[in-house]
Design a protein around this motif. Sequence first.
Motif, PDB file in Angstrom:
ATOM      1  N   GLN A  98      32.098  -5.819  39.790  1.00 55.81           N
ATOM      2  CA  GLN A  98      32.110  -4.729  40.756  1.00 55.81           C
ATOM      3  C   GLN A  98      32.117  -3.407  40.002  1.00 55.81           C
ATOM      4  O   GLN A  98      32.689  -3.295  38.917  1.00 55.81           O
ATOM      5  CB  GLN A  98      33.330  -4.823  41.661  1.00 55.81           C
ATOM      6  CG  GLN A  98      33.257  -5.992  42.611  1.00 55.81           C
ATOM      7  CD  GLN A  98      34.408  -6.027  43.588  1.00 55.81           C
ATOM      8  OE1 GLN A  98      35.467  -5.499  43.316  1.00 55.81           O
ATOM      9  NE2 GLN A  98      34.195  -6.651  44.724  1.00 55.81           N
ATOM     10  N   SER A 105      30.725   9.349  38.689  1.00 53.25           N
ATOM     11  CA  SER A 105      30.921   8.736  40.004  1.00 53.25           C
ATOM     12  C   SER A 105      31.110   9.797  41.080  1.00 53.25           C
ATOM     13  O   SER A 105      31.757  10.824  40.861  1.00 53.25           O
ATOM     14  CB  SER A 105      32.145   7.821  39.988  1.00 53.25           C
ATOM     15  OG  SER A 105      31.944   6.754  39.111  1.00 53.25           O
ATOM     16  N   ASP A 108      32.531   9.557  47.134  1.00 50.46           N
ATOM     17  CA  ASP A 108      32.494   8.347  47.963  1.00 50.46           C
ATOM     18  C   ASP A 108      32.803   7.091  47.133  1.00 50.46           C
ATOM     19  O   ASP A 108      33.506   6.198  47.592  1.00 50.46           O
ATOM     20  CB  ASP A 108      31.142   8.198  48.654  1.00 50.46           C
ATOM     21  CG  ASP A 108      30.936   9.250  49.747  1.00 50.46           C
ATOM     22  OD1 ASP A 108      31.937   9.797  50.246  1.00 50.46           O
ATOM     23  OD2 ASP A 108      29.766   9.512  50.090  1.00 50.46           O
ATOM     24  N   GLU A 109      32.245   7.026  45.934  1.00 44.72           N
ATOM     25  CA  GLU A 109      32.502   5.876  45.061  1.00 44.72           C
ATOM     26  C   GLU A 109      33.980   5.814  44.665  1.00 44.72           C
ATOM     27  O   GLU A 109      34.575   4.736  44.609  1.00 44.72           O
ATOM     28  CB  GLU A 109      31.635   5.946  43.801  1.00 44.72           C
ATOM     29  CG  GLU A 109      30.167   5.717  44.069  1.00 44.72           C
ATOM     30  CD  GLU A 109      29.292   6.007  42.865  1.00 44.72           C
ATOM     31  OE1 GLU A 109      28.291   5.287  42.690  1.00 44.72           O
ATOM     32  OE2 GLU A 109      29.609   6.953  42.099  1.00 44.72           O
ATOM     33  N   ILE A 111      36.528   7.036  46.416  1.00 46.59           N
ATOM     34  CA  ILE A 111      37.298   6.656  47.611  1.00 46.59           C
ATOM     35  C   ILE A 111      37.160   5.163  47.872  1.00 46.59           C
ATOM     36  O   ILE A 111      38.137   4.484  48.190  1.00 46.59           O
ATOM     37  CB  ILE A 111      36.841   7.495  48.832  1.00 46.59           C
ATOM     38  CG1 ILE A 111      37.295   8.945  48.651  1.00 46.59           C
ATOM     39  CG2 ILE A 111      37.384   6.906  50.134  1.00 46.59           C
ATOM     40  CD1 ILE A 111      36.732   9.914  49.681  1.00 46.59           C
ATOM     41  N   GLU A 112      35.948   4.636  47.714  1.00 45.59           N
ATOM     42  CA  GLU A 112      35.723   3.208  47.939  1.00 45.59           C
ATOM     43  C   GLU A 112      36.546   2.368  46.959  1.00 45.59           C
ATOM     44  O   GLU A 112      37.132   1.352  47.339  1.00 45.59           O
ATOM     45  CB  GLU A 112      34.225   2.900  47.799  1.00 45.59           C
ATOM     46  CG  GLU A 112      33.814   1.551  48.333  1.00 45.59           C
ATOM     47  CD  GLU A 112      33.942   0.441  47.312  1.00 45.59           C
ATOM     48  OE1 GLU A 112      34.262  -0.688  47.702  1.00 45.59           O
ATOM     49  OE2 GLU A 112      33.732   0.708  46.121  1.00 45.59           O
ATOM     50  N   GLU A 115      40.183   2.479  48.078  1.00 45.30           N
ATOM     51  CA  GLU A 115      40.375   1.619  49.251  1.00 45.30           C
ATOM     52  C   GLU A 115      40.376   0.144  48.864  1.00 45.30           C
ATOM     53  O   GLU A 115      41.173  -0.639  49.363  1.00 45.30           O
ATOM     54  CB  GLU A 115      39.288   1.897  50.292  1.00 45.30           C
ATOM     55  CG  GLU A 115      39.456   3.238  50.974  1.00 45.30           C
ATOM     56  CD  GLU A 115      38.280   3.598  51.874  1.00 45.30           C
ATOM     57  OE1 GLU A 115      37.223   2.930  51.801  1.00 45.30           O
ATOM     58  OE2 GLU A 115      38.417   4.564  52.647  1.00 45.30           O
ATOM     59  N   ARG A 116      39.473  -0.243  47.956  1.00 48.31           N
ATOM     60  CA  ARG A 116      39.419  -1.631  47.490  1.00 48.31           C
ATOM     61  C   ARG A 116      40.711  -2.001  46.764  1.00 48.31           C
ATOM     62  O   ARG A 116      41.250  -3.088  46.934  1.00 48.31           O
ATOM     63  CB  ARG A 116      38.205  -1.790  46.567  1.00 48.31           C
ATOM     64  CG  ARG A 116      37.680  -3.178  46.482  1.00 48.31           C
ATOM     65  CD  ARG A 116      36.348  -3.277  45.774  1.00 48.31           C
ATOM     66  NE  ARG A 116      36.397  -2.808  44.410  1.00 48.31           N
ATOM     67  CZ  ARG A 116      35.496  -2.012  43.844  1.00 48.31           C
ATOM     68  NH1 ARG A 116      34.461  -1.580  44.525  1.00 48.31           N
ATOM     69  NH2 ARG A 116      35.604  -1.653  42.592  1.00 48.31           N
ATOM     70  N   ARG A 119      43.445  -2.476  49.380  1.00 48.52           N
ATOM     71  CA  ARG A 119      43.293  -3.773  50.048  1.00 48.52           C
ATOM     72  C   ARG A 119      43.810  -4.905  49.154  1.00 48.52           C
ATOM     73  O   ARG A 119      44.476  -5.822  49.621  1.00 48.52           O
ATOM     74  CB  ARG A 119      41.821  -4.026  50.419  1.00 48.52           C
ATOM     75  CG  ARG A 119      41.354  -3.291  51.632  1.00 48.52           C
ATOM     76  CD  ARG A 119      40.000  -3.803  52.114  1.00 48.52           C
ATOM     77  NE  ARG A 119      38.953  -3.757  51.104  1.00 48.52           N
ATOM     78  CZ  ARG A 119      38.164  -2.697  50.891  1.00 48.52           C
ATOM     79  NH1 ARG A 119      38.301  -1.606  51.608  1.00 48.52           N
ATOM     80  NH2 ARG A 119      37.229  -2.754  49.958  1.00 48.52           N
TER      81      ARG A 119
END
Length: 124
Positions: A98, A105, A108-109, A111-112, A115-116, A119
């Motif tokens: 990943q 970066s 958005d990258e 933040i993603e 978030e990952r 999780r």
Amino acid sequence: MAPAESDGPEDEVSRPRFVRPYTITSGRTHSVVDLPMEATLRVEPAQVGADVSASALQVLEVCDRRSVAECAALVKMPIGVVRVLLGDLVEHGYIRVQATITDDSSKDERIELIERTLRGLRSY
């Protein structure tokens, strides 16, 4: 009283065995795939071929949703060895890496990735 010396099969089984890291990787010290320690790995649904070594299979069993560093700790192998084995697995299409954050970066990258990470932490 001196301890009894024995050369029986029980003594051979109880002795720790040391395997040099270069024997696991066939003498290779670098992988073709660049794998940072924090890179998260995902197992791809594929039939594992006979060309995969026992050590690589051991790494494959624990690597899903884990970082390179976590895999090395779980299989109790040096991180350099695990990087080479993971590189082989990536090349054969058994796992994918990943994306990680770089200096280039986007917001958005970033933040993603956060978030990952959240999780993943919540799943523990």
